[in-house]
Enzyme design. Structure first.
Site, mmCIF file in Angstrom:
data_model
loop_
_atom_site.group_PDB
_atom_site.id
_atom_site.type_symbol
_atom_site.label_atom_id
_atom_site.label_comp_id
_atom_site.label_asym_id
_atom_site.label_seq_id
_atom_site.Cartn_x
_atom_site.Cartn_y
_atom_site.Cartn_z
ATOM 1 N N GLU A 341 -26.795 39.304 -4.120
ATOM 2 C CA GLU A 341 -26.430 38.874 -5.480
ATOM 3 C C GLU A 341 -26.264 40.103 -6.370
ATOM 4 O OE1 GLU A 341 -28.349 36.084 -9.043
ATOM 5 O OE2 GLU A 341 -29.610 36.844 -7.423
ATOM 6 N N HIS A 342 -27.277 40.962 -6.373
ATOM 7 C CA HIS A 342 -27.223 42.225 -7.117
ATOM 8 C C HIS A 342 -27.407 43.364 -6.122
ATOM 9 C CE1 HIS A 342 -29.309 39.193 -9.713
ATOM 10 N NE2 HIS A 342 -28.461 39.624 -10.636
#
Length: 450
Positions: A341-342
């Site tokens: 996601e990050h």
């Protein structure tokens, strides 16, 4: 506190075999489907009364009205801490700068003289934006959902956030203030699967509330939430559009010996404080950095908040690990297989390394672009794909709220020029009526064309 996975031995496997070696939280949306199905069906049949009852059961408070009164929105903004208001205003300003540039213009292509195809981007008419309200309060998620919808030109925007017992059944006042700041006046005190069902089916009956007509159905539901929100999205997809099935939040950091272990540890902890299922993963070719980061984790966790209920379970869980690789090339393969996601890149020549990444929801380059910046004030969007979905999905953007529509405009001569090809292909597919629709326009004699 955090486990290690050593991949420095033999050559890394390919595809799913590599993904299976990496840490990941268990997030069984399929199992949750059977729990949310009766909830969604109940909301479908009983409307607002069912939403209110589930709010009482799951959130511990019974609301008199699902819709938040306008005066409560205004009051929340008036009473908002000036420093928080200033920070939200700056977050909104930066988000608008980035998202305004994402709007695609209408474009017309002349295929042949007299024949054009125009691609026109049309916003969805009405959206339901979900803002979580569990362990933390997320006014930033109001910004990240509302701004791209507004910049896309969506006319109808509704926000739902769980009712809070300590605030008399209203969503958290900072959530309400953020809505008021953005000019959103349709806000509902509803959470979980019942909120998604409310958006999908509507509550136009208004039963058991003082809402008047109730909540009209929406075309699209966006925003993160727990496993039951994700399951409701999966169940109702098709009835309503969705952005994604958001799973537990995650950070991966690709780092080498140049990275500062103080920064790395702080960033791993910052993600772990969301939830005990949050994933914090460090991928490095430096054993020295791994050891220094472990030492920093112990020191920094001891000085943190939410230690026992969130941070320690998250870091110690199967979803978090320090992954040792032979070199940065293998590190890139690992982070691409993981699809975080990050993703932070804290290496020498970080921009060049980041440019080689293929799979990530958002990429944060170098020591001065931590994920926390993206959560609030980078201008980027923090509603991002989780659970490895970054290999095929994008984060929330203006495009999420737009539909591309092709407009076909041909003259008689332009159709005549290609009619024989259309008829030939129709007959090749054994669809003679398709060809007949062309022949009928030319007295049942197909022009020879070119």
């Amino acid at each position: 506190m955090i486990s290690r996975i050593d991949l420095r031995g033999e050559a890394l496997p390919e595809g799913s075999a590599l993904r299976d070696l990496l840490p990941r939280a268990e997030f069984d949306v399929e199992a949750a489907l059977e729990k949310v199905r009766p909830i969604c069906e109940d909301v479908r049949h009983r409307g607002a009364a069912a939403v209110i009852e589930y709010g009482e059961r799951f959130d511990g408070v019974r609301v008199g009205s699902l819709r938040v009164p306008a005066e409560e929105l205004a009051r929340a903004l008036d009473e908002l801490d000036p420093a928080v208001r200033a920070a939200l205003e700056e977050s909104v300003r930066r988000a608008r700068l980035v998202h305004r540039e994402q709007r695609r213009p209408t474009h017309t292509t002349q295929v042949v003289p007299g024949g054009t195809v125009t691609e026109k981007w049309i916003p969805v008419e009405r959206v339901g934006l979900y803002v979580p309200g569990g362990r933390s309060v997320y006014p930033s998620s109001v910004v990240m959902n509302v701004v791209p919808a507004q910049e896309a030109g969506v006319e109808g925007i509704a926000v739902a956030s769980p009712p809070q017992k300590e605030f008399g059944g209203l969503p958290h006042p900072t959530i309400l203030a953020a809505c008021a700041l953005l000019g959103v006046d349709e806000v509902y005190a509803a959470g979980g699967a019942q909120a998604v069902a409310m958006f999908a089916y509507g509550t136009l009956d208004g039963a058991g509330t003082a809402d008047g007509p109730g909540c009209a159905p929406v075309n699209l539901v966006t925003g993160p939430g727990n496993i039951y929100v994700a399951a409701a999205k999966r169940l109702l997809k098709g009835r309503v559009g969705i952005d994604a099935e958001a799973g537990p939040t995650e950070i991966a950091i690709l780092a080498d010996s140049t990275a500062d272990p103080v920064h790395v540890a702080a960033d791993l902890i910052s993600q772990a404080e969301h939830d005990p299922m949050a994933a914090s993963v460090l991928v490095t070719d430096s054993e020295e950095l791994a050891e220094a980061t472990e030492a920093e984790l112990k020191a920094q966790v001891a000085a943190s908040k939410h230690v026992d209920d969130r941070i320690v379970p998250a870091l110690a869980g199967r979803q978090s690990a320090i992954v040792l690789v032979r070199d940065l090339a293998d590190g890139l393969r690992v982070v691409d297989a993981y699809g975080a996601e990050h993703l932070e890149v804290q290496t020498a020549d970080a921009a060049a390394v980041a440019d080689r990444v293929r799979n990530a929801g958002a990429i944060f380059v170098g020591p001065w672009a931590p994920v926390s910046l993206g959560d609030y004030c980078a201008g980027s969007n923090h509603v991002l794909p989780t659970g490895g979905c970054a290999c095929h999905s994008s984060g929330l953007s203006v495009q999420s709220f737009l539909r591309g529509v092709h407009i076909v405009d041909y003259t008689r001569d332009a159709l005549a020029d290609v009619a024989h090809h259309v008829v030939t292909l129709a007959e090749a597919e054994d669809l003679p009526a398709h060809g007949a629709a062309i022949k009928a326009r030319f007295g049942w004699k197909v022009p020879e064309g070119k």
